[in-house]
Design an enzyme around this catalytic site. Sequence first.
Site, PDB file in Angstrom:
ATOM      1  N   ILE A 285       0.820  -1.212   0.000  1.00 57.80           N
ATOM      2  CA  ILE A 285       0.000   0.000   0.000  1.00 57.80           C
ATOM      3  C   ILE A 285       0.857   1.267   0.000  1.00 57.80           C
ATOM      4  O   ILE A 285       1.717   1.444   0.844  1.00 57.80           O
ATOM      5  CB  ILE A 285      -0.929  -0.008   1.227  1.00 57.80           C
ATOM      6  CG1 ILE A 285      -1.945  -1.134   1.048  1.00 57.80           C
ATOM      7  CG2 ILE A 285      -1.630   1.321   1.364  1.00 57.80           C
ATOM      8  CD1 ILE A 285      -2.715  -1.428   2.292  1.00 57.80           C
ATOM      9  N   GLU A 287       1.008   4.272   1.220  1.00 56.57           N
ATOM     10  CA  GLU A 287       0.305   5.090   2.206  1.00 56.57           C
ATOM     11  C   GLU A 287       0.476   6.585   1.976  1.00 56.57           C
ATOM     12  O   GLU A 287      -0.420   7.384   2.225  1.00 56.57           O
ATOM     13  CB  GLU A 287       0.797   4.751   3.626  1.00 56.57           C
ATOM     14  CG  GLU A 287       0.356   3.403   4.160  1.00 56.57           C
ATOM     15  CD  GLU A 287       1.373   2.308   3.841  1.00 56.57           C
ATOM     16  OE1 GLU A 287       2.271   2.552   3.018  1.00 56.57           O
ATOM     17  OE2 GLU A 287       1.256   1.209   4.423  1.00 56.57           O
ATOM     18  N   ASP A 329      -4.653  35.257 -28.872  1.00 54.44           N
ATOM     19  CA  ASP A 329      -5.048  36.565 -29.389  1.00 54.44           C
ATOM     20  C   ASP A 329      -3.813  37.328 -29.815  1.00 54.44           C
ATOM     21  O   ASP A 329      -2.761  37.173 -29.209  1.00 54.44           O
ATOM     22  CB  ASP A 329      -5.661  37.401 -28.251  1.00 54.44           C
ATOM     23  CG  ASP A 329      -7.117  37.130 -28.080  1.00 54.44           C
ATOM     24  OD1 ASP A 329      -7.664  36.368 -28.887  1.00 54.44           O
ATOM     25  OD2 ASP A 329      -7.707  37.684 -27.137  1.00 54.44           O
ATOM     26  N   ASP A 631     -11.092  37.061 -24.516  1.00 58.19           N
ATOM     27  CA  ASP A 631     -11.413  38.130 -23.575  1.00 58.19           C
ATOM     28  C   ASP A 631     -12.879  38.534 -23.591  1.00 58.19           C
ATOM     29  O   ASP A 631     -13.392  39.022 -22.614  1.00 58.19           O
ATOM     30  CB  ASP A 631     -10.501  39.349 -23.796  1.00 58.19           C
ATOM     31  CG  ASP A 631     -10.464  39.793 -25.251  1.00 58.19           C
ATOM     32  OD1 ASP A 631     -11.323  39.333 -26.038  1.00 58.19           O
ATOM     33  OD2 ASP A 631      -9.591  40.597 -25.606  1.00 58.19           O
ATOM     34  N   ASP A 635     -16.351  34.877 -26.555  1.00 59.19           N
ATOM     35  CA  ASP A 635     -15.273  33.891 -26.535  1.00 59.19           C
ATOM     36  C   ASP A 635     -15.581  32.736 -25.583  1.00 59.19           C
ATOM     37  O   ASP A 635     -14.887  31.720 -25.597  1.00 59.19           O
ATOM     38  CB  ASP A 635     -13.954  34.540 -26.089  1.00 59.19           C
ATOM     39  CG  ASP A 635     -13.419  35.489 -27.142  1.00 59.19           C
ATOM     40  OD1 ASP A 635     -13.769  35.302 -28.321  1.00 59.19           O
ATOM     41  OD2 ASP A 635     -12.656  36.395 -26.796  1.00 59.19           O
ATOM     42  N   GLU A 700       9.788  -4.345  -1.145  1.00 61.70           N
ATOM     43  CA  GLU A 700       9.325  -5.069   0.035  1.00 61.70           C
ATOM     44  C   GLU A 700       8.560  -6.333  -0.358  1.00 61.70           C
ATOM     45  O   GLU A 700       8.788  -7.409   0.197  1.00 61.70           O
ATOM     46  CB  GLU A 700       8.466  -4.122   0.887  1.00 61.70           C
ATOM     47  CG  GLU A 700       9.302  -2.963   1.447  1.00 61.70           C
ATOM     48  CD  GLU A 700       8.542  -1.643   1.569  1.00 61.70           C
ATOM     49  OE1 GLU A 700       7.299  -1.653   1.455  1.00 61.70           O
ATOM     50  OE2 GLU A 700       9.197  -0.592   1.768  1.00 61.70           O
ATOM     51  N   ASP A 729      10.523   6.871   3.828  1.00 65.00           N
ATOM     52  CA  ASP A 729      10.316   7.241   2.420  1.00 65.00           C
ATOM     53  C   ASP A 729       9.523   8.529   2.209  1.00 65.00           C
ATOM     54  O   ASP A 729       9.617   9.165   1.172  1.00 65.00           O
ATOM     55  CB  ASP A 729       9.554   6.127   1.684  1.00 65.00           C
ATOM     56  CG  ASP A 729      10.365   4.847   1.629  1.00 65.00           C
ATOM     57  OD1 ASP A 729      11.586   4.934   1.834  1.00 65.00           O
ATOM     58  OD2 ASP A 729       9.765   3.784   1.388  1.00 65.00           O
TER      59      ASP A 729
END
Length: 892
Positions: A285, A287, A329, A631, A635, A700, A729
């Site tokens: 997992i 974590e 633009d 703008d 648009d 692991e 870690d």
Amino acid sequence: MTERNFYQESIEDSLQAFDVEQRQGLSTDQVEANREKYGRNELDEQEKLSAWEILWDKINDLIVYLLIAAAVLSFLTNEPIEGIAVIIAILLSVITGFVTEYTAQKSVDSLQNMGSTVAKVRRDGKVSELDAGDVVPGDILILSEGDAVAADARLLKTKNFASIESALTGESEAVDKDAEATYDEEEGIGDRLNMVFSGTAVTRGTAEAVVTETGMDTEVGKITELLQGNDKQATPLDIELDKISKVIIVAAAIAGISVLVTGLITGQPITEMLHVAVILAVAAIPEAMPAVSTITLSRGMKTMANHKALVKSLPAVETLGSTSVIASDKTGTLTENQMAVEHLILADGQEYEVSGKGYTPEGEISQDGQEVDLADNQALNDFIQYGYFASDAKLTQEDNGEYDIIGDPTDGALTVLGEKMGMTEDQLQSDGWERIDEIPFDSEAKYMAVHYDGPQEIVIMKGAPDVLFDMTELSDEEIQTWSQRNEELAEKGLRVIALASIRLDDHSGQDINTLIDDHPHELELDGLFGIIDPPRQDVKESIEMTQNAGIKVKMITGDHPKTASIIAQEIGINDSENTMTGKEIDQAHGQADFIDKIRDTAVFARVSPENKLQIVDALREEGEVVAMTGDGVNDAPALNGADIGVAMGVRGTEVAKESSDMILTDDRFSTIVDAVREGRIIFENIKKYVSFLFACNMVEITAIFLATVFLLPLPILPLHVLFLNLVIDIGPAMALAFETAEEGIMDKPPRDQDKGLMNKVFLGRILLSGLVIGLSSFVVFLIFGANDDLSLPYVQTSVFAFMAVAQLFHIFNVRETDRFGLDRTVFKNHFLVGAIIISVILLLLAVYTPFMNTVIGTEALRLETWGVIFAAAVVSTFLVYLLNKFIKRWEA
Ligand code: ADP
Ligand code: MG
């Protein structure tokens, strides 16, 4: 306030109710008093995810359930300390997840507030812009196209005015409003034509209105449903990470089943097997993952905000990094938007030059190098004066003496030209000139008109030359001449505005539209203004950067194709001669080669807002990730349709800002490029810590799996696994999110968005790195295990220490894409240096303090053991490095 239906009341009564005059507005004292009485113009805190909901979200998670199962199993198998440790792991994971998410939400909120709405209000006789929250009942609102309406208000005056009220009524058509409408009966919100409402937007025209309700008293305030809908959605990143965690969990499950099967075949006790299952689950997992990814994105958002790009959502941060086309633009984004008239051509063919700098109203008009006096040239004087009349911009001087304009820069250029020639508003007013009517500029029609009375009654129109040419009744020959003049100016990169007028004398009091329709023969072209709008200084460099980065830049503008193409060449846009006009887009649309044409075009000129959406759609169909700027109100569809809608913070309308994913607070093109770069860095960093954390999990799993399959004791205890995952870690993983840009980050093509994280190479690297280091751990286990003098806890501690060291070394295999990451650049990331030092200290504490020895079952290691551990770590790190090189070659 007693409920009053202001739509049923007259304009006078409405003004009276707040003791305010339209031309004056509230006084400062009145504003204070009303603020006191009605409060700020704000809706109650939106129904965001509450703290409890975020907490529940963290608890209601597959990872947490697996860990709970692991804890239960630990207690069942008579390992209470282990069970408690797993519970601590659960708490840690939930709490860090909660805290990071909660603080991230807070900072996202505050960033979003920075993009909040402004309102134009008249107070003490002066118009100013303020934060919408500061508007009070009785304020006189000044509304024009693109404005968001800040409060409910009774209209006092409307001019060609329409607003879109879909937020309130669900009706998507704009509603024509009329200040003069009267009602005796109750009407629905959508039918109250003499009112405007908070949360709606102006689509066209101008109006003034007196604010009648603010905050929770407004119609939006009353509709509570509207306030919800802030649903938290999974970001694409969440989805990707979810997929990867599933792969790892499946790997762990396969390992678990094989272990069980081997165990059953060889007749091992069931409790022993369950115990192994617990560790495998814990080992698999990730974590720390959710916390780290939230941190990365919200930090990215902050960095971008510091660089003037307000990104509105976390997913957008990540999408930005994969941008492959920027459709920008021209006016104001690629150019300075500091416009100045430089060249004039009059109907008689005479040409003039104008000198001067910026908006400073100082300069001369000359012809062939000879200064011209307006007193001797009535035609020229009139032309400039009509231009001055047809401008809506005002020239202002700031405290530091610099000049600026309020309003459209194109208009500003004409105002400044007039003032250079000594014209002032007051002077013209005292000469008897008065504006009695107007048609505001609109980028769809590309012209505007004003109606003046005074010494002469006149309608003046100004707009794009081609548009005005079509409206006047010119002979073919004249059209030819004018077009040539237009081209001549456009070829110099000038923005060209034509001026036409109808001179009247009947004072008929007719509406301006009717006047124009009724006098087609009298509409005469007076001349052309050539306006310079130089490219921004830093644009050229940014364009070059995009080209190295494999990002295409397309210029989109309402301007003339020639002007656009010249400017595009100046700033180095590739293929800038390839232009397409709005008309050509319309013709090509729907045809088979439409997409190809759009793809191969660099400059789109004379486009309509609708064309913008067609361009976005075509490019997206080509698989491009499109950032599109905008703008105006019109648009909005294109901004919505683009992968990243980019609104202009300064020049943009409120509506555009609301429809966008990102707001540029400085309107600059380079800011977009910076944001893309930042997005790329963030994505790279995500890859780094993801591959780091998952590889650690694989290490692991592999070691535990191998040991059980060979019927050996556990090489490492569950508590050690938890300590590695949650203590050792986590710091370096978070620090990887703070890595600065790798060299050459903008020299690579954009990543393929379809590939995402879940591609074979990326996953392959994680799994293989994990396998190699896991295998090495197993070998270390065998070496120490073979020594009969060493106790099992000592051997397990050695394996634990080896994993910790090898995982810390592994950081350098993930932090640079193309080389080993142990060099001077490490020190650029102070967090990483700090995190590694802290991890080393924690490891030493875990191995050498008696307390930790009892709690997690470690033993103090001797120096020579460390020698073996280091040697093995160096070897395995080198193996991973070689393997990565090999995969890279295979990938290419
Ligand atoms: P862009 O912002 O891309 O330059 P616009 O839609 O603002 O495009 O302008 C399109 C054309 O309309 C311009 O080329 C110019 O000829 C004309 N125009 C622009 N602004 C004004 C204005 N304020 N008044 C009159 N005409 C204008
Ligand atoms: Mg414009």
